[in-house]
Enzyme design. Structure first.
Site, PDB file in Angstrom:
ATOM      1  N   HIS A  31      12.786 -10.752 -12.872  1.00  0.00           N
ATOM      2  CA  HIS A  31      12.638 -12.210 -12.994  1.00  0.00           C
ATOM      3  C   HIS A  31      11.389 -12.476 -13.842  1.00  0.00           C
ATOM      4  O   HIS A  31      10.273 -12.097 -13.467  1.00  0.00           O
ATOM      5  CB  HIS A  31      12.488 -12.811 -11.594  1.00  0.00           C
ATOM      6  CG  HIS A  31      12.322 -14.291 -11.539  1.00  0.00           C
ATOM      7  ND1 HIS A  31      13.384 -15.166 -11.471  1.00  0.00           N
ATOM      8  CD2 HIS A  31      11.212 -15.067 -11.522  1.00  0.00           C
ATOM      9  CE1 HIS A  31      12.935 -16.407 -11.403  1.00  0.00           C
ATOM     10  NE2 HIS A  31      11.606 -16.376 -11.443  1.00  0.00           N
ATOM     11  N   HIS A  64      13.228 -17.430 -16.067  1.00  0.00           N
ATOM     12  CA  HIS A  64      13.012 -18.715 -15.379  1.00  0.00           C
ATOM     13  C   HIS A  64      12.085 -19.529 -16.269  1.00  0.00           C
ATOM     14  O   HIS A  64      10.890 -19.244 -16.362  1.00  0.00           O
ATOM     15  CB  HIS A  64      12.394 -18.446 -13.994  1.00  0.00           C
ATOM     16  CG  HIS A  64      12.032 -19.681 -13.237  1.00  0.00           C
ATOM     17  ND1 HIS A  64      11.237 -19.671 -12.114  1.00  0.00           N
ATOM     18  CD2 HIS A  64      12.384 -20.986 -13.423  1.00  0.00           C
ATOM     19  CE1 HIS A  64      11.092 -20.908 -11.658  1.00  0.00           C
ATOM     20  NE2 HIS A  64      11.774 -21.719 -12.435  1.00  0.00           N
ATOM     21  N   MET A  66       9.976 -22.471 -17.062  1.00  0.00           N
ATOM     22  CA  MET A  66       9.241 -23.640 -16.548  1.00  0.00           C
ATOM     23  C   MET A  66       8.578 -24.300 -17.747  1.00  0.00           C
ATOM     24  O   MET A  66       7.350 -24.268 -17.909  1.00  0.00           O
ATOM     25  CB  MET A  66       8.226 -23.189 -15.495  1.00  0.00           C
ATOM     26  CG  MET A  66       8.911 -22.835 -14.180  1.00  0.00           C
ATOM     27  SD  MET A  66       7.869 -21.816 -13.134  1.00  0.00           S
ATOM     28  CE  MET A  66       8.256 -20.216 -13.804  1.00  0.00           C
ATOM     29  N   PHE A 141       2.793 -21.053  -9.940  1.00  0.00           N
ATOM     30  CA  PHE A 141       1.946 -19.938  -9.524  1.00  0.00           C
ATOM     31  C   PHE A 141       2.667 -19.053  -8.510  1.00  0.00           C
ATOM     32  O   PHE A 141       3.456 -19.555  -7.708  1.00  0.00           O
ATOM     33  CB  PHE A 141       0.655 -20.455  -8.874  1.00  0.00           C
ATOM     34  CG  PHE A 141      -0.159 -21.289  -9.833  1.00  0.00           C
ATOM     35  CD1 PHE A 141      -1.082 -20.702 -10.688  1.00  0.00           C
ATOM     36  CD2 PHE A 141       0.033 -22.668  -9.903  1.00  0.00           C
ATOM     37  CE1 PHE A 141      -1.809 -21.471 -11.593  1.00  0.00           C
ATOM     38  CE2 PHE A 141      -0.688 -23.446 -10.803  1.00  0.00           C
ATOM     39  CZ  PHE A 141      -1.612 -22.843 -11.654  1.00  0.00           C
ATOM     40  N   GLY A 143       2.285 -16.374  -5.210  1.00  0.00           N
ATOM     41  CA  GLY A 143       1.418 -16.258  -4.046  1.00  0.00           C
ATOM     42  C   GLY A 143       1.289 -17.500  -3.186  1.00  0.00           C
ATOM     43  O   GLY A 143       0.405 -17.572  -2.338  1.00  0.00           O
ATOM     44  N   GLY A 174       9.842 -18.377  -4.592  1.00  0.00           N
ATOM     45  CA  GLY A 174       8.559 -18.867  -4.118  1.00  0.00           C
ATOM     46  C   GLY A 174       8.341 -18.545  -2.653  1.00  0.00           C
ATOM     47  O   GLY A 174       9.088 -19.018  -1.797  1.00  0.00           O
ATOM     48  N   SER A 196       4.846 -11.649  -5.120  1.00  0.00           N
ATOM     49  CA  SER A 196       3.784 -10.959  -4.377  1.00  0.00           C
ATOM     50  C   SER A 196       4.304 -10.028  -3.295  1.00  0.00           C
ATOM     51  O   SER A 196       3.725  -8.953  -3.094  1.00  0.00           O
ATOM     52  CB  SER A 196       2.794 -11.945  -3.751  1.00  0.00           C
ATOM     53  OG  SER A 196       3.141 -13.257  -3.978  1.00  0.00           O
TER      54      SER A 196
HETATM   55  C1  DX5 Z   1       6.459 -19.635  -9.386  1.00  0.00           C
HETATM   56  C2  DX5 Z   1       7.394 -18.648 -10.033  1.00  0.00           C
HETATM   57  C3  DX5 Z   1       7.744 -17.518  -9.161  1.00  0.00           C
HETATM   58  C4  DX5 Z   1       6.590 -16.699  -8.646  1.00  0.00           C
HETATM   59  C5  DX5 Z   1       6.986 -16.208  -7.283  1.00  0.00           C
HETATM   60  O1  DX5 Z   1       6.447 -20.810 -10.083  1.00  0.00           O
HETATM   61  O2  DX5 Z   1       8.590 -19.272 -10.426  1.00  0.00           O
HETATM   62  O3  DX5 Z   1       8.783 -16.717  -9.693  1.00  0.00           O
HETATM   63  O4  DX5 Z   1       6.226 -15.624  -9.451  1.00  0.00           O
HETATM   64  O5  DX5 Z   1       5.923 -15.553  -6.711  1.00  0.00           O
HETATM   65  P1  DX5 Z   1       5.796 -15.356  -5.129  1.00  0.00           P
HETATM   66  O6  DX5 Z   1       6.966 -14.536  -4.681  1.00  0.00           O
HETATM   67  O7  DX5 Z   1       4.497 -14.658  -5.003  1.00  0.00           O
HETATM   68  O8  DX5 Z   1       5.804 -16.721  -4.504  1.00  0.00           O
HETATM   69 ZN    ZN Z   2      10.263 -17.956 -11.001  1.00  0.00          ZN
END
Ligand code: DX5
Ligand code: ZN
Length: 219
Positions: A31, A64, A66, A141, A143, A174, A196
Site C-alpha cells: 500500500h 492510495h 491523498m 499520517f 500511527g 488507519g 505501524s
Molecule cells: C494514513 C495512510 C495510511 C497509514 C496507515 O493517511 O493512508 O495508509 O500509513 O498507518 P497506520 O497503520 O500506522 O495507521
Molecule cells: Zn493509506
C-alpha cells in the site's frame, strides 16, 4: 470472504524501500500512500517513487492517492502499472469518468472516504468501482488511533454492496492492529491496510500472517 492484507510502507525505512517491501512478501499488495500537502497536511512522494516500487516487482502496488485534483493525476498511476488506484471521493470532480479511465488503463479502481464523508451519496457509484476505502483515521499520517465510530459506515457499505449483489471489496486504513482488525472484519471489511502494526512488529512477515488469520476468523 477473501481476506487481503496490504501493508502501508509510509513509515517503513524509506531509504531501503526494496528490502522493506521484501520483508512483507507474504502480503497481497504494498500500500503506497501518495500525499500532496494540499488534500492532507503532509507530503510523501509521487509518481517516480511509485514507479520505482512497481519496477522492483516484489508486490503489486495498491496506490492510495491523498491528493487534490484526482481527475487529472490518478490515471497516470494506473498507466504506470499500479494494480489498484484509489482516489478520494472528496478530491474527484467526476468520479465515474475517473473510475472508468483508471479501469481503461488496466488497474482496479478504489474510492476512499474521509471519516466525515458519508457513504449514502456514493451508493449509486458502487457498480463503477472495485473497492471502497473507509478511512479509519483522518488521512495524512501513520500511527494514529483507529476510529471505532467508523464501524456503522463499514456496515452500511457492506450492506449496500450485498443488496446490489456486487463484488466490491471494503478496505479499511488507519490504526489497524491485532485488536482493531477484528472489529473491522466483523463490520464487513475484507481488505486491511496496516502500517505501524506491521513495520513496528519484531517480525513484519509474521505480523502479516497473524493479521490475516485474525481477519479470517473475525477473531
Ligand atoms: C494514513 C495512510 C495510511 C497509514 C496507515 O493517511 O493512508 O495508509 O500509513 O498507518 P497506520 O497503520 O500506522 O495507521
Ligand atoms: Zn493509506
Amino acid at each position: 470472504m477473501d481476506v487481503t492484507i496490504s501493508p502501508s510502507i509510509l513509515n517503513c525505512d524509506i531509504a531501503n524501500l526494496a528490502s522493506e517491501i521484501e520483508k512483507v512478501r507474504n502480503a497481497d499488495y504494498a500500500h503506497v500512500d501518495v500525499m500532496d500537502n494540499h488534500f492532507v497536511p503532509n507530503l510523501s512522494w509521487g509518481l517516480p517513487v511509485v514507479e520505482a516500487v512497481i519496477r522492483q516487482d516484489i508486490l503489486p502496488v495498491d496506490a492510495h492517492l491523498m491528493i487534490e485534483d484526482a481527475d487529472s493525476w490518478a490515471p497516470a498511476y494506473a498507466e504506470a502499472g499500479c494494480a489498484s488506484v484509489t482516489f478520494h471521493a472528496e478530491a474527484a470532480v467526476a468520479p465515474i469518468r475517473l473510475a472508468r479511465e483508471i479501469r481503461r488503463q488496466g488497474a482496479k479502481v478504489g474510492m476512499a472516504l474521509r471519516p466525515a464523508t458519508d457513504i449514502t451519496p456514493y451508493i449509486d457509484l458502487l457498480p463503477e468501482i472495485d473497492m471502497l476505502l473507509v478511512m479509519t483515521v483522518e488521512p495524512g499520517f501513520g500511527g494514529q488511533s483507529f476510529l471505532k465510530s467508523m464501524m456503522p459506515k463499514i456496515r452500511r457499505t457492506r450492506d449496500a454492496i450485498s443488496t446490489a449483489n456486487l463484488q466490491v471489496a471494503v478496505q479499511v486504513d488507519g490504526g489497524i492492529n491485532r485488536e482493531t482488525i477484528c472489529l473491522a472484519a466483523e463490520a464487513g471489511a475484507n481488505v486491511f491496510v496496516a502500517g505501524s502494526a506491521v513495520y513496528k512488529a519484531e517480525d513484519a512477515y509474521s505480523e502479516v500472517e497473524a493479521l490475516r488469520q485474525l481477519a479470517k476468523t473475525h477473531c
